[in-house]
Write an enzyme that holds these catalytic residues in place. Structure first.
Site, PDB file in Angstrom:
ATOM      1  N   PRO A 291       0.784  -1.235   0.000  1.00  0.00           N
ATOM      2  CA  PRO A 291       0.000   0.000   0.000  1.00  0.00           C
ATOM      3  C   PRO A 291       0.819   1.290   0.000  1.00  0.00           C
ATOM      4  O   PRO A 291       0.331   2.321  -0.402  1.00  0.00           O
ATOM      5  CB  PRO A 291      -0.800  -0.102   1.283  1.00  0.00           C
ATOM      6  CG  PRO A 291      -0.001  -0.987   2.169  1.00  0.00           C
ATOM      7  CD  PRO A 291       0.709  -1.943   1.280  1.00  0.00           C
TER       8      PRO A 291
ATOM      9  N   ASP B 145       3.777   1.687 -11.576  1.00  0.00           N
ATOM     10  CA  ASP B 145       2.627   2.595 -11.550  1.00  0.00           C
ATOM     11  C   ASP B 145       2.813   3.759 -10.584  1.00  0.00           C
ATOM     12  O   ASP B 145       3.725   3.740  -9.766  1.00  0.00           O
ATOM     13  CB  ASP B 145       1.402   1.817 -11.052  1.00  0.00           C
ATOM     14  CG  ASP B 145       0.867   0.885 -12.108  1.00  0.00           C
ATOM     15  OD1 ASP B 145       1.273   1.016 -13.269  1.00  0.00           O
ATOM     16  OD2 ASP B 145       0.044   0.021 -11.745  1.00  0.00           O
TER      17      ASP B 145
ATOM     18  N   LYS C  96      -0.586   5.365 -13.664  1.00  0.00           N
ATOM     19  CA  LYS C  96      -2.007   5.415 -13.962  1.00  0.00           C
ATOM     20  C   LYS C  96      -2.708   5.919 -12.733  1.00  0.00           C
ATOM     21  O   LYS C  96      -2.655   5.323 -11.681  1.00  0.00           O
ATOM     22  CB  LYS C  96      -2.530   4.015 -14.295  1.00  0.00           C
ATOM     23  CG  LYS C  96      -2.250   3.623 -15.711  1.00  0.00           C
ATOM     24  CD  LYS C  96      -3.216   2.565 -16.187  1.00  0.00           C
ATOM     25  CE  LYS C  96      -3.166   1.355 -15.279  1.00  0.00           C
ATOM     26  NZ  LYS C  96      -4.133   0.337 -15.685  1.00  0.00           N
TER      27      LYS C  96
ATOM     28  N   GLY D 225       0.813  -1.125  -7.316  1.00  0.00           N
ATOM     29  CA  GLY D 225       0.429  -0.780  -5.947  1.00  0.00           C
ATOM     30  C   GLY D 225      -0.429  -1.886  -5.340  1.00  0.00           C
ATOM     31  O   GLY D 225      -1.201  -2.542  -6.039  1.00  0.00           O
ATOM     32  N   GLY D 226      -0.276  -2.119  -4.035  1.00  0.00           N
ATOM     33  CA  GLY D 226      -1.110  -3.106  -3.342  1.00  0.00           C
ATOM     34  C   GLY D 226      -0.881  -4.499  -3.873  1.00  0.00           C
ATOM     35  O   GLY D 226       0.259  -4.960  -3.991  1.00  0.00           O
ATOM     36  N   ASP D 227      -1.973  -5.195  -4.197  1.00  0.00           N
ATOM     37  CA  ASP D 227      -1.895  -6.535  -4.782  1.00  0.00           C
ATOM     38  C   ASP D 227      -2.190  -6.423  -6.275  1.00  0.00           C
ATOM     39  O   ASP D 227      -3.107  -5.715  -6.670  1.00  0.00           O
ATOM     40  CB  ASP D 227      -2.929  -7.445  -4.110  1.00  0.00           C
ATOM     41  CG  ASP D 227      -2.867  -8.832  -4.693  1.00  0.00           C
ATOM     42  OD1 ASP D 227      -2.081  -9.643  -4.194  1.00  0.00           O
ATOM     43  OD2 ASP D 227      -3.577  -9.094  -5.695  1.00  0.00           O
TER      44      ASP D 227
ATOM     45  N   THR E 277      -2.664  -5.769   0.190  1.00  0.00           N
ATOM     46  CA  THR E 277      -3.579  -4.824  -0.460  1.00  0.00           C
ATOM     47  C   THR E 277      -3.948  -3.653   0.443  1.00  0.00           C
ATOM     48  O   THR E 277      -4.098  -3.807   1.666  1.00  0.00           O
ATOM     49  CB  THR E 277      -4.859  -5.541  -0.930  1.00  0.00           C
ATOM     50  OG1 THR E 277      -5.710  -4.564  -1.546  1.00  0.00           O
ATOM     51  CG2 THR E 277      -5.625  -6.205   0.197  1.00  0.00           C
TER      52      THR E 277
ATOM     53  N   MET F 299     -10.918   3.338  -5.205  1.00  0.00           N
ATOM     54  CA  MET F 299     -11.117   4.263  -6.334  1.00  0.00           C
ATOM     55  C   MET F 299     -12.490   4.916  -6.260  1.00  0.00           C
ATOM     56  O   MET F 299     -13.118   5.162  -7.271  1.00  0.00           O
ATOM     57  CB  MET F 299     -11.002   3.505  -7.668  1.00  0.00           C
ATOM     58  CG  MET F 299      -9.624   2.922  -7.895  1.00  0.00           C
ATOM     59  SD  MET F 299      -9.495   2.056  -9.466  1.00  0.00           S
ATOM     60  CE  MET F 299     -10.258   0.485  -9.084  1.00  0.00           C
TER      61      MET F 299
ATOM     62  N   GLY G 222      -3.033   6.233   3.066  1.00  0.00           N
ATOM     63  CA  GLY G 222      -2.792   5.330   4.196  1.00  0.00           C
ATOM     64  C   GLY G 222      -1.394   4.742   4.197  1.00  0.00           C
ATOM     65  O   GLY G 222      -0.785   4.538   3.153  1.00  0.00           O
TER      66      GLY G 222
HETATM   67  N1  SAH Z   1      -4.176  -3.126  -6.385  1.00  0.00           N
HETATM   68  C1  SAH Z   1      -4.347  -2.073  -5.426  1.00  0.00           C
HETATM   69  C2  SAH Z   1      -5.582  -1.257  -5.709  1.00  0.00           C
HETATM   70  C3  SAH Z   1      -5.522  -0.534  -7.017  1.00  0.00           C
HETATM   71  S1  SAH Z   1      -6.885   0.510  -7.261  1.00  0.00           S
HETATM   72  C4  SAH Z   1      -4.388  -2.647  -4.026  1.00  0.00           C
HETATM   73  O1  SAH Z   1      -4.463  -3.880  -3.861  1.00  0.00           O
HETATM   74  O2  SAH Z   1      -4.289  -1.879  -3.053  1.00  0.00           O
HETATM   75  C5  SAH Z   1      -6.269   2.037  -6.621  1.00  0.00           C
HETATM   76  C6  SAH Z   1      -7.032   2.415  -5.369  1.00  0.00           C
HETATM   77  O3  SAH Z   1      -6.459   1.777  -4.234  1.00  0.00           O
HETATM   78  C7  SAH Z   1      -6.994   3.873  -5.014  1.00  0.00           C
HETATM   79  O4  SAH Z   1      -7.908   4.613  -5.759  1.00  0.00           O
HETATM   80  C8  SAH Z   1      -7.350   3.848  -3.562  1.00  0.00           C
HETATM   81  O5  SAH Z   1      -8.727   3.635  -3.393  1.00  0.00           O
HETATM   82  C9  SAH Z   1      -6.663   2.581  -3.098  1.00  0.00           C
HETATM   83  N2  SAH Z   1      -5.355   2.850  -2.482  1.00  0.00           N
HETATM   84  C10 SAH Z   1      -4.181   2.340  -2.862  1.00  0.00           C
HETATM   85  N3  SAH Z   1      -3.202   2.751  -2.028  1.00  0.00           N
HETATM   86  C11 SAH Z   1      -3.775   3.525  -1.100  1.00  0.00           C
HETATM   87  C12 SAH Z   1      -3.303   4.228   0.044  1.00  0.00           C
HETATM   88  N4  SAH Z   1      -2.014   4.207   0.394  1.00  0.00           N
HETATM   89  N5  SAH Z   1      -4.182   4.930   0.782  1.00  0.00           N
HETATM   90  C13 SAH Z   1      -5.486   4.953   0.458  1.00  0.00           C
HETATM   91  N6  SAH Z   1      -5.990   4.305  -0.615  1.00  0.00           N
HETATM   92  C14 SAH Z   1      -5.160   3.593  -1.372  1.00  0.00           C
END
Ligand code: SAH
Length: 522
Positions: A32, A55, A77, A108-110, A138, A191, A220
């Site tokens: 994250p 990204d 993106k 980002g995330g997963d 995630t 999102m 976050g």
């Molecule tokens: N694959 C990612 C999500 C991609 S969609 C995952 O698993 O986290 C992108 C969305 O993720 C953003 O619009 C927001 O809603 C959320 N997001 C990702 N990182 C964030 C962060 N550090 N703080 C708050 N929202 C976050």
């Protein structure tokens, strides 16, 4: 065939084999934002990458782990700002893999949660390119956790639903709100910030209790983390009032109540602080760790690097004393011994002096204990101490940087001659300090927002290199946390606000940081 020819031949065979081979793509989740939440496997894969395609949501902390030699391609993106269309990204991965490269696709995330990971893989399959997937932590679960919200809880919710709130411009958000409300589980929208109004109305319309607690959490797991909590019917107004921005996560459900009691991240002593380290090598890794454990966000932007000098002749070791003024000096010197077919045994009875605790620890890595270390960790003190302690006619070898502090030698000579002694001193430059080009991490955004709390400088050269690497930086807005007086003078000259560690060491810098920032309200 001579040995060198044989080696060349083997090398050629290996490179030809490599270029005819297909590459491979690793689809890796970067977590994250907090680099501590990047997985061990992700880090291992990244350390071997030749190309990294990433990204916008991949944090500077994770980007700093990209190896220097790897090609970095940003395909950012974010809503409304597509540096590269998905189809182009797919093509890019194929192209780089077909060149035989090890490609890491960092997301980002997963990578499989709203990450379009599957589309990229399907394209790779069409071309018979090998791939692996490394899941990531995630944001859907980690961001609530960093805000004290467990997404499920025995007494509150027995399921969690992760929903995309992404909507196309001018089209209403079409989601099965009735079904969501019926689950009675926790609803997590990613999102969704620009569709917040549609989400709130959709849920209320579907019969959700307007008093259901809702949270919107921005950026976050970073130093800029913020949240707004309100009943569902009032969350929009609260979010507007606080001017919440993306990336943000929306959580709806009674688990949100727990945040008040369970929140912990903000309570860490250095929470909310963002620091930049201009030199991550050597013992700076330790400083990064210690700051992160105290809740600070740390960005490593190495602005200098050291390069061993090519020495014209083998260094003779007929000295009485060997002097080191940095961990880099120790590592380079030992490497030089190995390169010339020697090891620490060739140091014989030579005594060793070091400038400070960092250098002393570097020495210990090779099983060597320092014989002399000054109380104040700087060149002047070390020189004076040596001048005092060495016996007449001692032969001294200083193995250090080509831009070492000249005072080390002058102080040593002065002190020795005042005591009626003559020393033979060889000041040998064994490495150079160079400015690092093509930076992995950009801190431009943070400089523009003025959201960097402090920048660590460990030598005058890092101050100069930092300003050249960040031409937009306004020195008068920078809090410079300096390891010693030489560094501090350079930072003062540049117009920065300067703080100097009492002891020139990592511990000294940490103490300085705690004295300035702990418990001081932002
Ligand atoms: N694959 C990612 C999500 C991609 S969609 C995952 O698993 O986290 C992108 C969305 O993720 C953003 O619009 C927001 O809603 C959320 N997001 C990702 N990182 C964030 C962060 N550090 N703080 C708050 N929202 C976050």
């Amino acid at each position: 065939m001579r040995r060198s020819e044989a080696r060349e031949h083997a090398l050629k065979a290996r490179t030809t084999k490599q270029s005819s081979k297909k590459g491979k793509v690793w689809l890796v989740g970067a977590g994250p934002s907090d680099p501590g939440l990047f997985t061990l496997k992700g880090k291992a894969v990244l350390s071997m990458a030749e190309v990294v395609v990433y990204d916008a949501l991949v944090s500077a902390g994770v980007l700093a782990m990209i190896p220097d030699h790897a090609e970095r391609i940003y395909v950012g993106k974010r809503a409304g700002d597509h540096a590269m269309a998905q189809e182009q990204i797919n093509e890019l991965l194929v192209k780089k893999a077909l060149e035989g490269k090890r490609v890491v696709r960092l997301k980002g995330g997963d990578p499989f949660l709203f990450g379009r990971g599957a589309e990229e893989i399907l394209k790779l399959r069409e071309h018979g390119i090998a791939y692996e997937v490394v899941p990531g932590v995630t944001s859907a679960i980690a961001v609530p956790a960093y805000n004290g919200i467990p997404v499920t809880d025995r007494n509150h919710a027995s399921s969690v639903h992760i929903i995309t709130g992404h909507k196309r411009a001018d089209k209403p958000l079409k989601l099965p709100f009735e079904a969501y409300v019926k689950t009675q589980g926790t609803l997590v929208f990613l999102m969704g910030l620009s569709a917040l109004s549609d989400i709130v109305h959709g849920l209320l319309h579907a019969g959700m209790d307007p008093k259901t607690p809702a949270a919107v959490m921005e950026r976050g797991t970073t130093a800029s983390q913020r949240r707004v909590i309100a009943p569902l019917h009032g969350i929009e107004a609260a979010v507007n009032e606080a001017d919440m921005q993306t990336p943000a996560i929306i959580v709806v459900g009674s688990v949100v109540e727990l945040s008040d009691k369970l929140s912990w991240y903000e309570k860490l002593p250095l929470f909310g602080r963002r620091f930049v380290l201009t030199r991550p090598k050597e013992r700076m890794d330790e400083l990064t760790q210690m700051l992160r454990m105290r809740g600070a966000e740390v960005i490593e932007q190495p602005v200098i690097e050291t390069k061993p000098m090519v020495l014209k002749e083998t260094v003779a070791l007929d000295y009485d004393w060997l002097v080191f003024t940095s961990p880099a000096g120790v590592h380079t010197f030992i490497q030089m011994l190995w390169d010339t077919g020697r090891d620490v045994r060739s140091l014989g009875n030579m005594k060793i002096a070091v400038i400070g605790s960092g250098t002393k620890s570097a020495l210990r890595e090779y099983g060597l204990v320092a014989d002399l270390i000054p109380e104040v960790y700087d060149g002047e003190s070390l020189g004076t101490l040596l001048g005092e302690n060495l016996v007449d006619q001692s032969r001294v070898l200083i193995a250090r940087s080509s831009i070492g502090n000249p005072k080390l030698v002058t102080c040593m000579r002065e002190r020795a001659s005042a005591l009626g002694k003559t020393l033979t001193i060889k000041d040998l430059a064994i490495y150079q300090t160079l400015e690092k080009k093509n930076h992995v991490t950009s801190i431009t955004q943070f400089l523009a927002e003025d959201t960097i709390d402090g920048i660590y400088f460990t030598s005058a050269s890092t101050v100069r290199a930092f300003l050249r690497a960040n031409t937009k930086a306004d020195p008068t807005k920078i809090k410079a946390l300096c390891i010693g007086e030489m560094t501090a003078n350079e930072a003062r000259k540049a117009g920065m606000n300067v703080y100097v560690a009492e002891e020139a060491s990592v511990e000294g810098l940490l103490q300085l940081t705690e004295s300035i920032y702990t418990n001081e309200k932002k």
